[in-house]
Design an enzyme around this catalytic site. Structure first.
Site, PDB file in Angstrom:
ATOM      1  N   ASP A 173      62.090   0.552  37.790  1.00 34.55           N
ATOM      2  CA  ASP A 173      63.465   0.047  37.653  1.00 34.55           C
ATOM      3  C   ASP A 173      63.820  -0.722  38.924  1.00 34.55           C
ATOM      4  O   ASP A 173      63.431  -0.329  40.023  1.00 34.55           O
ATOM      5  CB  ASP A 173      64.445   1.207  37.484  1.00 34.55           C
ATOM      6  CG  ASP A 173      65.827   0.717  37.040  1.00 34.55           C
ATOM      7  OD1 ASP A 173      66.058   0.685  35.816  1.00 34.55           O
ATOM      8  OD2 ASP A 173      66.644   0.363  37.907  1.00 34.55           O
ATOM      9  N   ILE A 176      70.348  -3.480  42.470  1.00 35.92           N
ATOM     10  CA  ILE A 176      70.931  -3.757  43.790  1.00 35.92           C
ATOM     11  C   ILE A 176      71.907  -2.627  44.118  1.00 35.92           C
ATOM     12  O   ILE A 176      72.728  -2.264  43.279  1.00 35.92           O
ATOM     13  CB  ILE A 176      71.654  -5.121  43.787  1.00 35.92           C
ATOM     14  CG1 ILE A 176      70.668  -6.242  43.422  1.00 35.92           C
ATOM     15  CG2 ILE A 176      72.304  -5.386  45.153  1.00 35.92           C
ATOM     16  CD1 ILE A 176      71.321  -7.605  43.209  1.00 35.92           C
ATOM     17  N   HIS A 177      71.800  -2.051  45.294  1.00 39.99           N
ATOM     18  CA  HIS A 177      72.687  -0.956  45.704  1.00 39.99           C
ATOM     19  C   HIS A 177      73.270  -1.220  47.086  1.00 39.99           C
ATOM     20  O   HIS A 177      72.753  -2.029  47.843  1.00 39.99           O
ATOM     21  CB  HIS A 177      71.916   0.375  45.731  1.00 39.99           C
ATOM     22  CG  HIS A 177      71.599   0.902  44.364  1.00 39.99           C
ATOM     23  ND1 HIS A 177      72.493   1.639  43.636  1.00 39.99           N
ATOM     24  CD2 HIS A 177      70.497   0.766  43.594  1.00 39.99           C
ATOM     25  CE1 HIS A 177      71.950   1.947  42.468  1.00 39.99           C
ATOM     26  NE2 HIS A 177      70.740   1.431  42.415  1.00 39.99           N
ATOM     27  N   ARG A 178      74.336  -0.469  47.381  1.00 41.80           N
ATOM     28  CA  ARG A 178      74.991  -0.528  48.700  1.00 41.80           C
ATOM     29  C   ARG A 178      74.155   0.276  49.682  1.00 41.80           C
ATOM     30  O   ARG A 178      74.025   1.492  49.537  1.00 41.80           O
ATOM     31  CB  ARG A 178      76.381   0.073  48.518  1.00 41.80           C
ATOM     32  CG  ARG A 178      77.299   0.007  49.654  1.00 41.80           C
ATOM     33  CD  ARG A 178      78.707   0.327  49.147  1.00 41.80           C
ATOM     34  NE  ARG A 178      79.117   1.685  49.471  1.00 41.80           N
ATOM     35  CZ  ARG A 178      80.192   2.296  48.940  1.00 41.80           C
ATOM     36  NH1 ARG A 178      80.948   1.674  48.053  1.00 41.80           N
ATOM     37  NH2 ARG A 178      80.506   3.518  49.304  1.00 41.80           N
ATOM     38  N   GLU A 240      63.555  -4.254  34.787  1.00 42.83           N
ATOM     39  CA  GLU A 240      64.342  -5.492  34.716  1.00 42.83           C
ATOM     40  C   GLU A 240      63.621  -6.683  35.345  1.00 42.83           C
ATOM     41  O   GLU A 240      64.018  -7.837  35.121  1.00 42.83           O
ATOM     42  CB  GLU A 240      65.717  -5.295  35.376  1.00 42.83           C
ATOM     43  CG  GLU A 240      66.666  -4.350  34.627  1.00 42.83           C
ATOM     44  CD  GLU A 240      66.539  -2.886  35.037  1.00 42.83           C
ATOM     45  OE1 GLU A 240      65.608  -2.572  35.811  1.00 42.83           O
ATOM     46  OE2 GLU A 240      67.363  -2.067  34.580  1.00 42.83           O
ATOM     47  N   GLU A 296      84.064  -4.104  48.361  1.00 41.56           N
ATOM     48  CA  GLU A 296      83.405  -3.994  47.064  1.00 41.56           C
ATOM     49  C   GLU A 296      83.945  -5.057  46.110  1.00 41.56           C
ATOM     50  O   GLU A 296      84.976  -5.671  46.355  1.00 41.56           O
ATOM     51  CB  GLU A 296      83.615  -2.588  46.491  1.00 41.56           C
ATOM     52  CG  GLU A 296      82.647  -1.555  47.076  1.00 41.56           C
ATOM     53  CD  GLU A 296      81.237  -1.679  46.507  1.00 41.56           C
ATOM     54  OE1 GLU A 296      80.985  -2.605  45.710  1.00 41.56           O
ATOM     55  OE2 GLU A 296      80.382  -0.844  46.857  1.00 41.56           O
TER      56      GLU A 296
HETATM   57 MN    MN Z   1      67.742  -0.074  34.764  1.00 37.86          MN
END
Ligand code: MN
Length: 502
Positions: A173, A176-178, A240, A296
């Site tokens: 998987d 994009i994360h913080r 993805e 955010e």
């Molecule tokens: Mn996913």
């Protein structure tokens, strides 16, 4: 505004640098500065004025992507911001008109191509290698992660493609994360509940295991947009990266990490390799105690989390003369990253259930890309009356974080919000055309989705979803013809004039 004759074939982009090369052929899509800039608050402060747009505090505007060539304290790195902060620019990078991006993405999901692994000697992301075991290794002095505002919890990586495998199934998987820099080899990672990588992390943690992970920064924009698809379009186990493969007609190339058993994006400018450590959390703002995380996408600074998982960094690899890519959370870049996949997901769902009813979908900038969709409805006869509301219900199923759906007729330009508001003004009556669906799970970063805001909200992230039906009842259609002007050739009066006709 000048334009090159023909859109670039989409497959001419395979990494960040080829994307920048395409943009530099246009006027007003790309600028550089060699004025030294402080990555702590100053860099974002500049771009807020130059091109952030979106939900950023006014004044701001839509502008070019920008590269800062000289970063104070970081001799070898450049920083890129705002690559996707304009829908027009995204369309140019993908070689289609901006109204057709959702259809293009939808097709890419259906023609997905799985990534491939290439040998390390072919992977430019490993041209330079820094191991965390090396003397003096410190990500704080190695990588110029920007701190976006003076009150943020710290420097953040905002455009890192986080990639890991399910410890049970081996399925991958990307999301994009913080990511907040917390120490010489520690980065905290914030998950909105339910995210796929967090499910992988929890599985590993239950077995007392670390989860190997890579963070690839500065990649082909097809990967960045593809990474933002969410369920049900991309269920747990759907890699993805395959959507980016479908979009380019060519598989994304991966390389085995130098320090962990995980794969990184081979053409990335920078890769951080590490492990999510089991049973270890830090307070996100442990160094500032400001209570704030970073700006955010809804336009507010997110609350710092009391306990967030931590990546122990094992290595950083990069290209020569690397470009660190970043974004401003509330900028139009987020709208495009989140919104275009959302449009594609909605179109896919409604087209299967109600073929031909919905002409197009737009998730516009003030709606953050996640919270608002405008659907262009083509009622073909009396039997389609009411199906527009069925389409809105399907949209909520296609993307669970959607809050407001605006329904308009086929003669309304859904990419022009003035036209949408015109439809709301002349084709909508509040008491009969507003449909409330209270108490539905949505998204905690919208501050109005909070029990303090309304007694109908039982927990943070629950909301009243609303449909604004601004379509004309089919039986009354003849009363709602827009004034029809004569078709003319304007260029006879103003040479070179483009009317913007389809
Ligand atoms: Mn996913």
């Amino acid at each position: 505004m000048s334009d090159i004759k023909q859109s670039q074939p989409a497959n001419q982009t395979w990494d960040l640098r080829s994307a920048l090369k395409i943009l530099s052929q246009y006027e007003n899509e790309y600028v550089e500065t060699s004025e030294p800039v402080d990555p702590a608050a100053e860099l974002s402060g500049v771009y807020r004025y130059v091109g952030a747009a979106g939900t950023v505090m006014r004044p701001t505007r839509t502008g070019p992507a920008m590269v800062f060539n000289r970063i104070k304290g970081y001799d070898n790195f450049r920083v890129l911001i705002g690559l996707l902060a304009s829908r027009q620019r995204v369309a140019r990078l993908f070689g289609v008109p901006k109204e057709e991006l959702a259809q293009l993405l939808r097709k890419s999901v259906h023609s997905a191509i799985a990534p491939v692994v290439i040998p390390a000697e072919q992977a430019v992301c490993q041209e330079v290698v820094h191991l965390a075991s090396d003397d003096g290794f410190d990500i704080r002095t190695l990588l110029p992660a920007p701190t976006n505002t003076p009150e943020d919890a710290g420097p953040y990586f905002t455009m890192g493609m986080c990639y890991a495998a399910d410890p049970e199934t081996g399925e991958h998987d990307v999301t994009i994360h913080r990511l907040c820099v917390q120490g010489r080899d520690e980065i905290s990672m914030y998950f909105v509940p339910g995210r796929h990588l967090d499910q992988f992390r929890m599985k590993a943690e239950q077995d007392g295991q670390a989860l190997p992970i890579t963070i690839s920064i500065g990649v082909d924009p097809a990967i960045e947009i593809g990474a933002c698809f969410e369920p049900p379009t991309t269920p747990l186990g759907f890699d993805e990266l395959a959507i980016a493969g479908g979009l380019r007609g060519r598989a994304v190339e991966l390389v085995q990490g130098v320090s962990v058993n995980a794969r990184a994006i081979a053409n990335a400018e920078i890769v951080i390799e590490g492990e999510l450590i089991p049973d270890y959390r830090v307070q996100e703002d442990q160094h500032t105690h400001s209570g704030k995380a970073m700006p955010e996408f809804p336009g507010y600074t997110g609350e710092a989390q009391a306990a967030v998982p931590v990546i122990k960094v094992k290595a950083v690899t990069h290209r020569k003369n690397p470009i660190l890519q970043t974004c401003i959370g509330p900028s139009d870049e987020h709208t495009n990253l989140a919104g275009i996949p959302t449009e594609a997901s909605i179109l896919d769902m409604v087209e299967r259930a109600l073929p031909g009813l919905v002409k197009n979908v737009h998730c516009p900038s003030p709606g953050t890309g996640k919270y608002m969709a405008v659907m262009q409805i083509n009622k073909r006869g009396l039997q389609d009356e009411g199906r527009q509301r069925q389409a809105a219900l399907l949209a909520f199923s296609a993307f669970s974080e959607l809050k407001h759906v605006f329904l308009v007729d086929e003669d309304v330009d859904i990419f022009d919000l003035s036209d949408v508001i015109w439809a709301m003004t002349t084709r909508y009556q509040g008491d009969v055309d507003t449909i409330f669906i209270p108490g539905v799970r949505c998204h905690p970063l919208d501050p109005s989705q909070d029990p303090a805001f309304s007694p109908s909200i039982r927990a943070p992230g629950i909301t009243c979803k609303t449909i604004y039906d601004c379509t004309v009842p089919y039986a009354l259609k003849s009363d709602f013809q827009r004034s029809q002007f004569m078709e003319v050739d304007v260029s006879r009066f103003l040479p070179g004039f483009a009317t913007g006709q389809p």
